[in-house]
Scaffold this motif. Structure first.
Motif, mmCIF file in Angstrom:
data_model
loop_
_atom_site.group_PDB
_atom_site.id
_atom_site.type_symbol
_atom_site.label_atom_id
_atom_site.label_comp_id
_atom_site.label_asym_id
_atom_site.label_seq_id
_atom_site.Cartn_x
_atom_site.Cartn_y
_atom_site.Cartn_z
ATOM 1 N N ASP A 181 0.828 -1.197 0.000
ATOM 2 C CA ASP A 181 0.000 0.000 0.000
ATOM 3 C C ASP A 181 0.867 1.254 0.000
ATOM 4 O O ASP A 181 2.032 1.231 0.441
ATOM 5 N N VAL A 182 0.298 2.355 -0.449
ATOM 6 C CA VAL A 182 1.028 3.629 -0.483
ATOM 7 C C VAL A 182 1.570 3.984 0.896
ATOM 8 O O VAL A 182 2.732 4.383 1.049
ATOM 9 N N ALA A 183 0.745 3.827 1.935
ATOM 10 C CA ALA A 183 1.185 4.181 3.287
ATOM 11 C C ALA A 183 2.359 3.331 3.738
ATOM 12 O O ALA A 183 3.298 3.820 4.382
ATOM 13 N N THR A 184 2.337 2.037 3.400
ATOM 14 C CA THR A 184 3.418 1.133 3.786
ATOM 15 C C THR A 184 4.708 1.501 3.072
ATOM 16 O O THR A 184 5.781 1.577 3.697
ATOM 17 N N LEU A 185 4.624 1.740 1.781
ATOM 18 C CA LEU A 185 5.813 2.101 1.017
ATOM 19 C C LEU A 185 6.389 3.431 1.506
ATOM 20 O O LEU A 185 7.607 3.566 1.692
ATOM 21 N N PHE A 186 5.533 4.408 1.714
ATOM 22 C CA PHE A 186 6.004 5.721 2.165
ATOM 23 C C PHE A 186 6.767 5.597 3.478
ATOM 24 O O PHE A 186 7.889 6.102 3.617
ATOM 25 N N ALA A 205 0.169 9.238 -6.143
ATOM 26 C CA ALA A 205 0.080 9.943 -4.859
ATOM 27 C C ALA A 205 1.122 11.048 -4.730
ATOM 28 O O ALA A 205 1.105 11.811 -3.759
ATOM 29 N N GLY A 206 2.049 11.129 -5.697
ATOM 30 C CA GLY A 206 3.028 12.211 -5.714
ATOM 31 C C GLY A 206 4.386 11.878 -5.140
ATOM 32 O O GLY A 206 5.231 12.780 -4.990
ATOM 33 N N TRP A 207 4.653 10.581 -4.858
ATOM 34 C CA TRP A 207 5.899 10.226 -4.175
ATOM 35 C C TRP A 207 6.881 9.413 -5.013
ATOM 36 O O TRP A 207 8.020 9.201 -4.596
ATOM 37 N N ALA A 208 6.495 8.938 -6.154
ATOM 38 C CA ALA A 208 7.401 8.189 -7.038
ATOM 39 C C ALA A 208 7.489 8.917 -8.375
ATOM 40 O O ALA A 208 6.483 9.448 -8.870
ATOM 41 N N VAL A 229 4.924 -3.119 -10.181
ATOM 42 C CA VAL A 229 4.594 -2.064 -11.148
ATOM 43 C C VAL A 229 3.359 -1.301 -10.685
ATOM 44 O O VAL A 229 3.357 -0.066 -10.600
ATOM 45 N N ASP A 230 2.287 -2.031 -10.362
ATOM 46 C CA ASP A 230 1.044 -1.373 -9.958
ATOM 47 C C ASP A 230 1.231 -0.567 -8.673
ATOM 48 O O ASP A 230 0.693 0.536 -8.534
ATOM 49 N N ALA A 231 1.999 -1.114 -7.722
ATOM 50 C CA ALA A 231 2.199 -0.421 -6.450
ATOM 51 C C ALA A 231 2.920 0.900 -6.643
ATOM 52 O O ALA A 231 2.556 1.928 -6.044
ATOM 53 N N TYR A 232 3.950 0.908 -7.504
ATOM 54 C CA TYR A 232 4.706 2.147 -7.684
ATOM 55 C C TYR A 232 3.973 3.131 -8.575
ATOM 56 O O TYR A 232 4.159 4.347 -8.428
ATOM 57 N N VAL A 233 3.123 2.655 -9.464
ATOM 58 C CA VAL A 233 2.261 3.580 -10.209
ATOM 59 C C VAL A 233 1.315 4.284 -9.245
ATOM 60 O O VAL A 233 1.095 5.500 -9.337
ATOM 61 N N VAL A 274 8.801 2.098 -15.663
ATOM 62 C CA VAL A 274 8.767 0.956 -14.745
ATOM 63 C C VAL A 274 8.595 -0.345 -15.518
ATOM 64 O O VAL A 274 9.267 -1.348 -15.229
ATOM 65 N N GLU A 275 7.727 -0.349 -16.506
ATOM 66 C CA GLU A 275 7.518 -1.567 -17.292
ATOM 67 C C GLU A 275 8.765 -1.930 -18.098
ATOM 68 O O GLU A 275 9.069 -3.116 -18.270
ATOM 69 N N ALA A 276 9.504 -0.936 -18.589
ATOM 70 C CA ALA A 276 10.753 -1.226 -19.294
ATOM 71 C C ALA A 276 11.776 -1.830 -18.337
ATOM 72 O O ALA A 276 12.522 -2.749 -18.697
ATOM 73 N N CYS A 277 11.814 -1.332 -17.102
ATOM 74 C CA CYS A 277 12.713 -1.898 -16.098
ATOM 75 C C CYS A 277 12.308 -3.321 -15.723
ATOM 76 O O CYS A 277 13.152 -4.103 -15.254
#
Length: 224
Positions: free
Chosen positions: A31-36, A124-127, A115-119, A97-100
């Motif tokens: 989740d966004v909160a977990t990654l942040f 959300a403005g953080w990646a 991919v979906d998580a970082y999109v 991200v998909e190319a990576c």
């Protein structure tokens, strides 16, 4: 300015991780909160299964590879090719991200879930992505997480020689524009190639000690 998400219920508990141990936990979510929160305490996710498959592993390398933006080594040959490319920011984040994550890449670890998580983190403005374009085509780039003065690099790719290096030069230029010396690029692990570009290793304790100061710097203007 992006809005910080609410706190995550997960505890990364780095104080209980022995020195030299890179893998600090397994499980949780993307989740966004977990990654942040993970990035603000010096942790990032990467699956521990085949080619990055689940379960999710949470990592905080010891030692850690870091790059101060002004310490990036730009060779004379690289300076000559920079002008060949157009550098863009966040114009095709998913494409980078998909190319990576391309299936034919050696050491591939980026799964569709990543991919979906970082999109979502990008939305959300953080990646963010820094991209190199040639004749209207995306030919290289990198992506990572930007919080305060931290840019936590996740991966990079190139379809044209030096295209990923030019993206790194573009990132450097973004981070030094206002002259704030607190900014830092986290590359996770140093490699021989990254060492030639100015990346050095520091003990995890040192990385964690400087992280609050790094995070206290403002986001670069283009992301704020």
């Amino acid at each position: 300015m992006p809005t910080p998400p609410p706190s995550t219920p997960w505890d990364f508990a780095l104080d209980r991780v022995p020195p030299g141990e890179d893998l600090i936990g397994i499980g949780a979510d993307l989740d966004v909160a977990t990654l942040f929160e993970a990035y603000t305490v010096g942790v990032f996710p990467m699956g521990i299964g085949d080619q990055g498959a689940e379960p999710i592993g949470w990592w905080s390398p010891d030692p850690r590879g870091i790059l101060r933006p002004r310490e990036l080594r730009v060779s004379r040959s690289l300076r000559k090719v920079v002008a060949r490319f157009e550098v863009r920011v966040d114009s095709d984040f998913r494409g980078v991200v998909e190319a990576c994550a391309a299936p034919d890449r050696d050491g591939r670890w980026i799964t569709p879930e990543i991919v979906d998580a970082y999109v979502q983190l990008h939305e959300a403005g953080w990646a963010h992505s820094v991209e190199t374009w040639l004749d209207g085509e995306l030919v290289g780039g990198l992506y990572g997480v930007a919080i305060g003065g931290l840019f936590a690099g996740e991966s990079m790719f190139h379809h044209e020689r030096d295209a990923s290096k030019v993206a790194l030069v573009g990132l450097r230029d973004l981070l030094i524009t206002d002259g704030d010396p607190r900014r830092l690029v986290d590359v996770q692990w140093q490699t021989p190639h990254l060492a030639t570009l100015g990346v050095r290793e520091v003990p995890r304790d040192e990385y964690l000690a400087i992280l609050p100061t790094v995070l206290s710097a403002p986001l670069p203007a283009c992301w704020a």
